[in-house]
Scaffold this motif. Structure first.
Motif, short mmCIF file in Angstrom:
data_model
loop_
_atom_site.label_atom_id
_atom_site.label_comp_id
_atom_site.label_asym_id
_atom_site.label_seq_id
_atom_site.Cartn_x
_atom_site.Cartn_y
_atom_site.Cartn_z
N HIS A 123 1.06 16.60 24.57
CA HIS A 123 -0.20 16.26 25.22
C HIS A 123 -0.08 16.46 26.73
O HIS A 123 -0.99 16.99 27.37
N ALA A 124 1.05 16.03 27.29
CA ALA A 124 1.25 16.19 28.73
C ALA A 124 1.28 17.66 29.12
O ALA A 124 0.77 18.04 30.18
N VAL A 166 -7.49 18.31 22.89
CA VAL A 166 -6.30 17.45 22.86
C VAL A 166 -6.69 15.98 23.06
O VAL A 166 -6.38 15.12 22.24
N GLY A 167 -7.36 15.70 24.17
CA GLY A 167 -7.70 14.32 24.50
C GLY A 167 -8.79 13.75 23.63
O GLY A 167 -8.78 12.55 23.32
N GLY A 168 -9.75 14.59 23.21
CA GLY A 168 -10.84 14.10 22.38
C GLY A 168 -10.35 13.58 21.04
O GLY A 168 -10.84 12.57 20.53
N ALA A 169 -9.38 14.29 20.45
CA ALA A 169 -8.85 13.86 19.16
C ALA A 169 -8.17 12.49 19.27
O ALA A 169 -8.31 11.64 18.38
N VAL A 295 8.47 20.72 20.82
CA VAL A 295 8.64 20.96 19.38
C VAL A 295 10.12 21.11 19.03
O VAL A 295 10.61 20.51 18.07
N LEU A 296 10.85 21.90 19.83
CA LEU A 296 12.24 22.21 19.50
C LEU A 296 13.20 21.06 19.80
O LEU A 296 14.09 20.76 18.99
N LEU A 302 3.34 20.25 16.15
CA LEU A 302 2.33 21.05 16.86
C LEU A 302 1.11 21.22 15.94
O LEU A 302 1.03 22.15 15.14
N PHE A 303 0.16 20.29 16.07
CA PHE A 303 -1.05 20.35 15.26
C PHE A 303 -1.97 21.46 15.78
O PHE A 303 -1.84 21.94 16.91
N TRP A 304 -2.94 21.84 14.95
CA TRP A 304 -3.79 22.97 15.29
C TRP A 304 -4.57 22.73 16.57
O TRP A 304 -4.76 23.65 17.37
#
Length: 343
Positions: A123-124, A166-169, A295-296, A302-304
């Protein structure tokens, strides 16, 4: 004598220095997001609070920048030029030091580190680097009367869409008791604070080194004694005096020396070699690299919506850069070192 021989006899070529500065800047800005999340996330066993990490950042940077600032002040006084404040630690006037120091030295660090308690690095990686050009363009239009061209408006629109994905979800999940939205809001406000600092620095035509020294001096004088008194008096919870020395030293070196001092110098060097437009295009790599690192190395999913938001923000940054007016580029080139906020 060949040009290569002259370069080797005198040191590294400007191209090598510019490339090295770009690589170091991108690595530090990317690492800042990953290390801050790993350090501030309670679930990962970090012992330091966001306020502890901010303390380490300010103290680490102060060890280098405050002696530098005192030297600049003494030199200015000997030449009969310039202004100073904060007991001769800041080479800028008290009013300017306080305004840029509040936004760029204190609030940015406290808000960013606090955001990592609630929200993941993915998110950041979208919201902080992505929001910077958005807030900066809007503030520059309001304060400096910069013109937002149609192409730049398109870029800003893409950034808004990416941030909303990102933030809305996370805001929707707040109704189910989720707390990620708190981190997202903190990231956005942290980016707003750094953009405010950048616009103020442009408005006052501040030198990058002097501005960095000033915001560090302000944060040191205001935050360090208050933090120490509150923690030692057990008024607030803090662990910097009881945490393992290795962890405190690591945060002091990376957050203070790396994120503030070294990246400040390398960003300025990168601007000198590549110019502000190409430099911003280079730093547009940070959202993608930090997301990949999350992720690594941190195992974050990592969502869509995160992938789509990341793509939109990156495209928005590149559109905004391509839309930069040539006149504005020339005006900003001398002061572009204050515009970077990877850490």
């Amino acid at each position: 004598m060949h040009a290569s021989s002259r370069h080797s006899s005198r040191g590294f070529s400007p191209r090598t220095i510019g490339l090295a500065a770009a690589v170091v800047t991108v690595l530090i800005w990317t690492s800042f997001i990953l290390i801050a999340r790993a350090s501030a996330d309670p679930a990962r066993g970090g012992t330091l609070t966001p306020f502890d990490i901010a303390f380490c950042r300010i103290v680490g940077a102060s060890l280098v920048l405050l002696p530098w600032g005192a030297w600049l002040v003494r030199r200015d006084r000997a030449l009969g030029v310039g202004q100073s404040s904060l007991l001769g630690l800041s080479p800028l006037s008290l009013r300017v030091t306080a305004t840029v120091g509040l936004f760029g030295g204190l609030l940015y660090a406290l808000l960013a580190y606090s955001g990592f308690v609630f929200a993941p690095a993915l998110h950041a990686s979208v919201l902080m680097p992505g929001s910077l050009p958005l807030w900066t363009a809007l503030l520059a239009a309001l304060v400096l009367h910069d013109r937002i061209t149609p192409l730049r408006a398109l870029g800003l629109g893409l950034i808004v869409l990416g941030d909303l994905l990102v933030g809305g979800a996370s805001l929707l999940r707040a109704f189910d008791g989720g707390e990620v939205w708190k981190g997202d809001v903190l990231f956005m406000v942290a980016a707003l604070c750094w953009s405010t600092y950048s616009v103020l620095a442009r408005r006052h035509a501040l030198d990058a080194v002097r501005a960095t020294i000033a915001i560090t001096a302000f944060a040191f004088v205001i935050y360090v004694p208050v933090y120490a008194a509150l923690v030692l008096g057990q008024v607030v919870q803090g662990h910097v005096f009881t945490a393992p020395l290795r962890e405190v030293l690591f945060q002091t070196v990376f957050q203070g020396w790396g994120s503030v001092v070294i990246s400040g110098i390398t960003f300025t060097k990168m601007i000198q070699h590549y110019g502000p437009v190409r430099s911003t295009m280079i730093t547009a790599l940070v959202p993608g690299l930090s997301a990949l690192g999350a992720v690594l190395f941190l195992g974050e999913p990592l969502f869509w919506n995160l992938a789509a938001g990341l793509a939109l923000v990156t495209m928005g940054i590149l559109f905004g850069v391509r839309a930069a007016a040539p006149v504005a580029i020339k005006k900003e080139a001398a002061h572009a070192g204050v515009a970077g906020a990877g850490g």
